[in-house]
Design an enzyme around this catalytic site. Structure first.
Site, PDB file in Angstrom:
ATOM      1  N   HIS A 293      43.382  45.883  73.421  1.00  0.00           N
ATOM      2  CA  HIS A 293      42.364  44.900  73.033  1.00  0.00           C
ATOM      3  C   HIS A 293      42.691  43.479  73.433  1.00  0.00           C
ATOM      4  CE1 HIS A 293      39.448  47.106  70.542  1.00  0.00           C
ATOM      5  NE2 HIS A 293      40.449  47.940  70.356  1.00  0.00           N
ATOM      6  N   LYS A 482      32.910  33.180  65.408  1.00  0.00           N
ATOM      7  CA  LYS A 482      33.956  34.138  65.773  1.00  0.00           C
ATOM      8  C   LYS A 482      35.250  33.667  65.127  1.00  0.00           C
ATOM      9  CE  LYS A 482      32.915  33.223  70.110  1.00  0.00           C
ATOM     10  NZ  LYS A 482      32.943  34.533  70.745  1.00  0.00           N
ATOM     11  N   ARG A 483      36.290  34.483  65.115  1.00  0.00           N
ATOM     12  CA  ARG A 483      37.580  34.043  64.593  1.00  0.00           C
ATOM     13  C   ARG A 483      37.962  32.706  65.206  1.00  0.00           C
ATOM     14  NH1 ARG A 483      42.001  36.522  66.520  1.00  0.00           N
ATOM     15  NH2 ARG A 483      40.743  37.550  68.103  1.00  0.00           N
ATOM     16  N   LYS A 488      39.629  30.879  72.227  1.00  0.00           N
ATOM     17  CA  LYS A 488      38.168  30.940  72.125  1.00  0.00           C
ATOM     18  C   LYS A 488      37.539  29.555  72.296  1.00  0.00           C
ATOM     19  CE  LYS A 488      38.050  35.099  69.156  1.00  0.00           C
ATOM     20  NZ  LYS A 488      37.032  36.006  69.740  1.00  0.00           N
ATOM     21  N   THR A 590      32.244  41.093  71.230  1.00  0.00           N
ATOM     22  CA  THR A 590      31.101  41.902  70.820  1.00  0.00           C
ATOM     23  C   THR A 590      30.035  41.001  70.210  1.00  0.00           C
ATOM     24  OG1 THR A 590      32.272  42.361  68.760  1.00  0.00           O
ATOM     25  CG2 THR A 590      32.281  44.095  70.433  1.00  0.00           C
ATOM     26  N   LYS A 594      25.706  41.095  70.275  1.00  0.00           N
ATOM     27  CA  LYS A 594      24.781  40.995  69.143  1.00  0.00           C
ATOM     28  C   LYS A 594      23.751  39.894  69.406  1.00  0.00           C
ATOM     29  CE  LYS A 594      28.840  41.839  66.286  1.00  0.00           C
ATOM     30  NZ  LYS A 594      29.866  41.128  65.496  1.00  0.00           N
TER      31      LYS A 594
HETATM   32  C1  LIG Z   1      31.039  40.678  65.775  1.00  0.00           C
HETATM   33  C2  LIG Z   1      31.924  39.966  64.842  1.00  0.00           C
HETATM   34  C3  LIG Z   1      33.115  39.394  65.307  1.00  0.00           C
HETATM   35  C4  LIG Z   1      33.526  39.424  66.753  1.00  0.00           C
HETATM   36  O1  LIG Z   1      32.996  38.297  67.409  1.00  0.00           O
HETATM   37  P1  LIG Z   1      33.487  37.855  68.858  1.00  0.00           P
HETATM   38  O2  LIG Z   1      32.578  36.740  69.199  1.00  0.00           O
HETATM   39  O3  LIG Z   1      33.313  39.024  69.748  1.00  0.00           O
HETATM   40  O4  LIG Z   1      34.895  37.428  68.725  1.00  0.00           O
HETATM   41  C5  LIG Z   1      33.909  38.725  64.411  1.00  0.00           C
HETATM   42  N1  LIG Z   1      33.573  38.620  63.103  1.00  0.00           N
HETATM   43  C6  LIG Z   1      32.439  39.151  62.625  1.00  0.00           C
HETATM   44  C7  LIG Z   1      32.112  38.984  61.196  1.00  0.00           C
HETATM   45  C8  LIG Z   1      31.575  39.843  63.470  1.00  0.00           C
HETATM   46  O5  LIG Z   1      30.457  40.378  62.985  1.00  0.00           O
END
Ligand SMILES: *Cc1c(COP(=O)(O)O)cnc(C)c1O
Length: 752
Positions: A293, A482-483, A488, A590, A594
């Site tokens: 990952h 995101k985190r 990032k 991911t 979305k």
């Molecule tokens: C989808 C999701 C992530 C992953 O987000 P990335 O932008 O791909 O890092 C992290 N936290 C939550 C709550 C999510 O739903």
């Protein structure tokens, strides 16, 4: 499940004078009562993951069971608004993308009829709950079980003992049925038996900066691995008897390196049951597959061999033996000495076990999570193994469960799609592409714009409640959620926001479309720089908020407690999805998928799945900027000088100075100075601007302005957004899981 039985039960349910929590537990129990796990036939896949970020299960489960709408109607008749269950907090047994992926895959496995079983840990406390105090992140324990846990069943009789040198620990499973075409099971283990045993399933990712912390992490990983392996072996013996056929009936997917102890554990168990060591290694090689990952070195686990030996002497012994077997085999296969050293499980130089090397050596298949990431793995991270065993490596691009991320998150958009192409696409997501024929129609465009407006209003009223920030009117919404991590590059967005603010104040952007910048992120509790970035962004937002000169034109919100439920609201409302990682570092992402499904354009770098998103939806319907991975690699190899970039761009130099010139306050913590130094001086083991913010920032800013200008033609912009919706079918986790089943696990889905 028989829907009618459930709905009849529901009609009979007394609802008067019951709290939301009470009703939540009772309605969930009614559904659970009617759910039964599907029979295991043929080969099954087992998904081992240290995280399962399932989020709030109530609505999703009712949706999967096909009773959500009717449940809402029945409750309404009784005077209960189904949205009251939104006060039930998410179970956050995960931290971010990796854990959410595991949850989406289980969802899809059940939905498409693949026998896929999840194994994880039932943490007493999930990821911390976040608050801001004076702009700083404050962490609070997440006691998710206080609402009850009606979707799990404790399996008292399936408990097992996990042995450590210094203690025995009871592993008690809690089963959560995952409903779809099949009913699969997510089995989460709770550690019991003593106070020190309970610590093992206490919290997700305990701090590992001390020896004690490291030992606890090793215990967690082994606990999960041993419980899962014990369970799978027992089940195999029950169903098929003979262990020689183990790999014919079981595939085990290692979600990153955390569950890699399952490899020596399976070998240990098989040998104890009379299989020869060579035979056990062979079975292990046919059983395990490994998903990588990340290529960030700090996330590739290497455990101190001394610590492993201390609490798991047998496992340490097997890892050493496996390393010797590996060395002999690699020599025979003609690996060079350097290659043998690189790929070795046991690293004598620092006396550690490389969990990634163990996984790659044993796994039948190793996969990355997006095309570019799988290429990087082959070319860089595992180059030696790839050179000698190219057939081991493959790619499965991540996906997300459209049931949660589109159907649950955005019923309004789904209804629009239904009106154009009927409802079949809901069962067969590939059919979504038919929507492409309608997206240039005026009617579709105006209806889509109305949906976006509605989703923004819903989000804004939620934000008003949660954050006490009023947000009204028409606004373009840019979102980065995101985190929080340096790679990032939330800090790059912060700089761009400061620039926007200044340019607006100086009236340099007369045609700017009023915009909202939305942030959501948790920082790991011990990650000082990430916490500094949160504080910096909050400072910037506060300044913008207080300034009449830009009121109505620019605003920022940093939502607190970003989690799955918040994400559902944000992805549906956003216009622009900010995906701006340094090229080569976001394995897939991911979140980007979305947003795409919900009709946000991607404004991002050529990284992770962004590349595939742009390939499907068209580069002209998205906003790509910044250095590509080749350029980043060249710069990293030598010659990157952020100071030189800043000399050419004095406006950015001035903005970087706001970290240290008193414009924004870090409350005397010195953390802004530390951030500044990390960009311009270099700090600890990193060169200055390790993530190449200044290489990309001007291009980033221009891309933000370009999207903003395009948005002024709202209908043309909506067409771009609709192109993204119509081309998002590929990013369904149904597709990903079927690919795993086909190329990696070699299992059949249930025939219907
Ligand atoms: C989808 C999701 C992530 C992953 O987000 P990335 O932008 O791909 O890092 C992290 N936290 C939550 C709550 C999510 O739903």
């Amino acid at each position: 499940m028989d829907k009618n039985l459930f709905l009849n039960d529901l009609k009979l349910l007394e609802t008067e004078n019951k709290s939301a929590v009470q009703l939540y537990n009772e309605i969930s129990a009614l559904a659970m009562h009617r759910l039964q796990a599907s029979a295991k036939k043929g080969k099954c896949a087992h998904y081992l993951s240290i995280e399962f970020l399932i989020g709030r299960v109530f609505y999703n489960n009712l949706l999967e069971l096909g009773v959500l709408e009717e449940t809402a109607k029945i409750l309404k008749k009784k005077g209960v608004d189904i949205s009251v269950f939104e006060e039930i907090e998410d179970a956050a047994l995960g931290n971010g993308g990796l854990g959410r992926l595991a949850a989406c895959y289980l969802d899809s496995g059940a939905a498409v009829g693949v026998p896929l079983y999840g194994y994880g840990i039932r943490y007493k406390f999930g990821l911390f709950r976040q608050k801001f105090e004076n702009g700083f992140q404050i962490e609070m324990p997440d006691d998710w079980q206080r609402f009850g846990d009606p979707w799990s069943v404790r399996r008292e009789h399936e408990r097992q003992v996990v042995h450590f040198a210094d203690m025995d620990v009871e592993a008690v499973p809690y089963d959560m049925p995952i409903a779809g075409k099949r009913v699969n099971v997510l089995r989460l283990y709770q550690a019991e038996g003593s106070e020190s045993a309970e610590k093992i399933s206490g919290v997700l990712y305990p701090a590992d900066d001390t020896e004690e912390g490291k030992l606890l992490r090793i215990r967690q990983e082994y606990f999960l691995s041993a419980a899962a392996v014990g369970d799978i072996v027992k089940e195999h013996e029950r169903l098929h008897g003979d262990l020689a056929s183990f790999a014919q009936y079981s595939a085990v997917q290692l979600n990153d390196t955390h569950p890699v102890f399952a490899i020596p554990e399976l070998i240990r168990v098989l040998v104890k049951k009379g299989v020869s060591y060579v035979g056990a290694v062979k079975i292990a090689k046919e059983t395990f597959d490994y998903t990588n990952h990340t290529i960030l070195p700090e996330a590739l686990e290497c455990w101190d061999a001394r610590l492993v030996r201390k609490i798991l002497p047998d496992i340490a012994g097997i890892l050493r033996a496996l390393s010797d077997t590996q060395a002999r085999l690699h020599k025979k296969r003609g690996y060079t000495r350097a290659e043998i050293e690189q790929t070795a499980i046991y690293q004598p130089k620092n006396q550690t076990f490389s969990m990634a090397n163990a996984a790659v050596f044993v796994a039948d298949k190793v996969n990355g999570v997006a095309d570019i990431h799988s290429e990087i793995i082959k070319r860089k991270l595992f180059a030696a193994e790839y050179r000698h065993m190219p057939e081991k490596f493959t790619n499965v691009t991540n996906g997300v469960a459209q049931r949660r991320w589109l159907m649950l998150a955005n019923p309004e958009l789904c209804a629009l799609i239904d009106r154009r192409i009927g409802k079949e696409w809901r069962q067969d997501f590939e059919k979504l592409s038919e929507f492409g024929h309608f997206i240039c129609e005026q009617k579709t465009i105006s209806e889509f714009i109305a949906v976006k407006r509605e989703k923004k209003n819903q989000l804004f009223s939620h934000i008003a409640k949660q954050e006490k920030t009023q947000m009204n009117g028409e606004r373009m919404v840019y979102a980065q959620v995101k985190r929080l991590h340096e790679y990032k590059r939330q800090l790059m967005t912060a700089f761009a926001l400061v620039r926007l603010y200044r340019d607006l104040k100086e009236n340099k952007l007369p045609d700017f479309t009023p915009s909202l910048f939305l942030f959501g992120a948790k920082s790991a509790p011990g990650y000082a720089r990430a916490k500094g970035i949160i504080k910096y962004i909050n400072e910037i937002i506060a300044k913008i908020d207080a300034d009449d000169a830009v009121r109505g034109r620019l605003a920022g919100v940093f939502v607190t407690e970003y989690n799955v439920s918040y994400a559902e609201k944000i992805v549906a409302a956003a216009d622009v999805s900010l995906q701006v990682s340094t090229a080569g570092l976001e394995a897939s992402g991911t979140g980007n998928m979305k947003f795409m499904m919900n009709g946000a354009v991607t404004l991002g770098t050529m990284d992770g799945a962004n590349i595939e998103i742009v390939e499907k939806a068209g580069e002209k319907n998205n906003y790509i900027f910044g250095a590509r991975v080749e350029e980043i690699e060249r710069l990293r190899a030598g010659g990157y000088d952020p100071a030189a970039y800043l000399k050419d761009h004095p406006e950015w130099a001035k903005i970087a100075e706001t970290l240290v010139d008193g414009t924004y306050s870090d409350g005397g913590t010195g953390i802004f100075r530390e951030l500044y130094d990390s960009l311009l001086v270099g700090a600890s083991w990193h060169k200055p601007d390790h993530y190449f913010i200044f290489r990309d920032i001007e291009e980033y800013y221009q891309a933000i302005l370009r999207a903003n200008a395009d948005y002024a033609q709202r209908e043309r912009f909506a067409e771009k957004q609709l192109k993204n919706v119509a081309n998002s079918a590929y990013f369904s986790s149904d597709r990903s899981v079927l690919e795993y089943a086909d190329k990696i696990w070699h299992i059949q889905k249930d025939e219907r």
